[in-house]
Scaffold this motif. Structure first.
Motif, mmCIF file in Angstrom:
data_model
loop_
_atom_site.group_PDB
_atom_site.id
_atom_site.type_symbol
_atom_site.label_atom_id
_atom_site.label_comp_id
_atom_site.label_asym_id
_atom_site.label_seq_id
_atom_site.Cartn_x
_atom_site.Cartn_y
_atom_site.Cartn_z
ATOM 1 N N LYS A 1 11.316 17.760 13.939
ATOM 2 C CA LYS A 1 12.052 17.845 15.201
ATOM 3 C C LYS A 1 12.553 16.464 15.577
ATOM 4 O O LYS A 1 12.092 15.448 15.055
ATOM 5 N N SER A 2 13.511 16.443 16.496
ATOM 6 C CA SER A 2 14.007 15.191 17.058
ATOM 7 C C SER A 2 14.129 15.353 18.563
ATOM 8 O O SER A 2 14.862 16.227 19.038
ATOM 9 N N GLU A 3 13.406 14.517 19.299
ATOM 10 C CA GLU A 3 13.523 14.547 20.759
ATOM 11 C C GLU A 3 14.848 13.944 21.196
ATOM 12 O O GLU A 3 15.385 14.307 22.239
ATOM 13 N N GLU A 4 15.383 13.022 20.395
ATOM 14 C CA GLU A 4 16.677 12.421 20.709
ATOM 15 C C GLU A 4 17.789 13.470 20.643
ATOM 16 O O GLU A 4 18.609 13.599 21.573
ATOM 17 N N LEU A 5 17.822 14.232 19.549
ATOM 18 C CA LEU A 5 18.894 15.209 19.338
ATOM 19 C C LEU A 5 18.574 16.578 19.922
ATOM 20 O O LEU A 5 19.462 17.432 20.016
ATOM 21 N N LYS A 6 17.321 16.804 20.299
ATOM 22 C CA LYS A 6 16.876 18.115 20.808
ATOM 23 C C LYS A 6 17.157 19.212 19.772
ATOM 24 O O LYS A 6 17.748 20.235 20.064
ATOM 25 N N ILE A 7 16.690 18.947 18.540
ATOM 26 C CA ILE A 7 16.808 19.935 17.468
ATOM 27 C C ILE A 7 15.453 20.079 16.779
ATOM 28 O O ILE A 7 14.620 19.174 16.829
ATOM 29 N N THR A 8 15.253 21.212 16.148
ATOM 30 C CA THR A 8 14.020 21.468 15.423
ATOM 31 C C THR A 8 14.336 22.291 14.181
ATOM 32 O O THR A 8 15.336 23.004 14.136
ATOM 33 N N GLY A 9 13.476 22.166 13.171
ATOM 34 C CA GLY A 9 13.737 22.911 11.942
ATOM 35 C C GLY A 9 12.613 22.742 10.943
ATOM 36 O O GLY A 9 11.507 22.291 11.279
ATOM 37 N N ILE A 10 12.917 23.108 9.698
ATOM 38 C CA ILE A 10 11.947 23.020 8.613
ATOM 39 C C ILE A 10 12.629 22.412 7.397
ATOM 40 O O ILE A 10 13.714 22.847 7.010
ATOM 41 N N CYS A 11 12.008 21.408 6.805
ATOM 42 C CA CYS A 11 12.496 20.846 5.540
ATOM 43 C C CYS A 11 11.987 21.708 4.395
ATOM 44 O O CYS A 11 10.795 22.039 4.344
ATOM 45 N N ASP A 12 12.858 22.060 3.471
ATOM 46 C CA ASP A 12 12.414 22.814 2.297
ATOM 47 C C ASP A 12 11.276 22.068 1.614
ATOM 48 O O ASP A 12 10.204 22.621 1.364
ATOM 49 N N VAL A 13 11.531 20.799 1.310
ATOM 50 C CA VAL A 13 10.530 19.946 0.653
ATOM 51 C C VAL A 13 10.713 18.517 1.156
ATOM 52 O O VAL A 13 11.837 18.059 1.334
ATOM 53 N N VAL A 14 9.611 17.839 1.401
ATOM 54 C CA VAL A 14 9.634 16.398 1.646
ATOM 55 C C VAL A 14 8.729 15.756 0.606
ATOM 56 O O VAL A 14 7.553 16.122 0.490
ATOM 57 N N GLU A 15 9.281 14.828 -0.161
ATOM 58 C CA GLU A 15 8.510 14.108 -1.156
ATOM 59 C C GLU A 15 8.110 12.752 -0.591
ATOM 60 O O GLU A 15 8.952 12.022 -0.054
ATOM 61 N N PHE A 16 6.838 12.428 -0.713
ATOM 62 C CA PHE A 16 6.317 11.133 -0.274
ATOM 63 C C PHE A 16 5.913 10.345 -1.523
ATOM 64 O O PHE A 16 5.030 10.783 -2.271
ATOM 65 N N ILE A 17 6.576 9.217 -1.755
ATOM 66 C CA ILE A 17 6.290 8.374 -2.903
ATOM 67 C C ILE A 17 5.460 7.184 -2.449
ATOM 68 O O ILE A 17 5.823 6.472 -1.512
#
Length: 219
Positions: A71-87
Motif C-alpha cells: 500500500k501507499s499512504e501517499e497515493l492512497k492505493i493498495t494491492g498485491i505484488c505477484d512476487v517480490v524477490e529480496f536479494i
C-alpha cells in the motif's frame, strides 16, 4: 470520503486499466461492472499460480515472497505484488524474521510474449513506490515475467515514471470522488476489451443532436 480508511484506497491494479482506457477503469472500479473474455481468463489462471499468499521461499541469498500485500499512504492505493524477490545485500534493508539485509525487486507476471507498454511499466512502478514507502528503501529495478516464453525482462524504475504514476492516480481519485465515468475516443483497442458489450463503444461514435444541428446550419 475518509481517505484515512484503507477500505477507501483505490486498487493499484486499476492503474493498468486506467492507462488502457479511462472508461474501462471507471466501469470496473466505479460502476463495479465486469465481464470475462479469453484474455482475462488466461490472466487469472496465470496469477493464480503466482499468487499463493504468505508463501516464502529461500534460495541461497534470495528470499521469494508471493502475493505480498502492499500500500501507499501517499497515493492512497493498495494491492498485491505477484512476487517480490529480496536479494541479500549489505546495502539493503532488514526484513522482519530474516537474518541479514536485502534489496527488493517486484516481479509482475504477464500472459503472452514480451510487449512492455506504458500501462505495464506504470503498474510495476506503482508497486515499487509502495515497497519503497513500506520498507523505507529504494527500488531501482523491477521485472516483467512473460508466461509464453518463460522469461523475464528488467524494467528500470525511473523518476519520470514515478511522476506519471502520481499524475494518473490523482486523476483516478478525481474521477472516483465525483463518481464520473468518462467518454473516450474509441479505436481498434476496443475489440480486445472484455467490457465492450457493456461499454457499447459504437454508441459513442454517434453524433450528438447539437453537433448534427450545427452541421446542418453550416451546410
Amino acid at each position: 470520503m475518509d481517505y484515512n480508511e484503507e477500505d477507501n484506497y483505490l486498487m493499484l491494479s486499476g492503474i493498468q486499466h486506467f492507462q488502457f482506457c479511462r472508461r474501462q477503469w471507471a466501469l470496473i472500479h466505479i460502476e463495479q461492472q465486469w465481464e470475462e473474455n479469453v484474455r482475462t481468463i488466461e490472466g487469472q489462471h496465470l496469477h493464480q499460480k503466482a499468487d499463493q499468499p504468505f508463501i516464502r521461499e529461500k534460495r541461497g541469498n534470495k528470499l521469494i515472497v508471493r502475493a505480498m500485500p502492499i500500500k501507499s499512504e501517499e497515493l492512497k492505493i493498495t494491492g498485491i505484488c505477484d512476487v517480490v524477490e529480496f536479494i541479500k545485500d549489505n546495502s539493503g534493508v532488514e526484513i522482519i524474521g530474516v537474518e541479514g539485509k536485502y534489496i527488493a525487486y517486484p516481479v509482475e507476471y504477464k500472459r503472452g510474449k514480451p510487449k512492455v507498454n506504458d500501462s505495464d511499466v506504470l503498474q510495476l512502478t506503482a508497486q515499487a513506490i509502495c515497497i519503497e514507502e513500506m520498507l523505507l528503501c529504494e527500488v531501482n529495478v523491477g521485472y516483467m515475467f512473460y508466461n509464453e516464453i518463460k522469461h523475464r525482462i528488467e524494467v528500470p524504475i525511473t523518476k519520470e515514471n514515478k511522476n506519471k504514476v502520481r499524475s494518473a492516480v490523482k486523476e483516478m481519485h478525481d474521477y472516483y470522488k465525483c463518481k464520473h465515468t468518462p467518454k473516450v475516443k474509441t479505436g481498434a483497442f476496443c475489440k480486445s476489451c472484455s467490457l465492450q458489450n457493456i461499454c457499447m463503444p459504437k454508441l459513442m461514435n454517434k453524433r450528438s443532436v447539437k453537433s448534427y444541428i450545427e452541421g446542418k446550419i453550416i451546410e
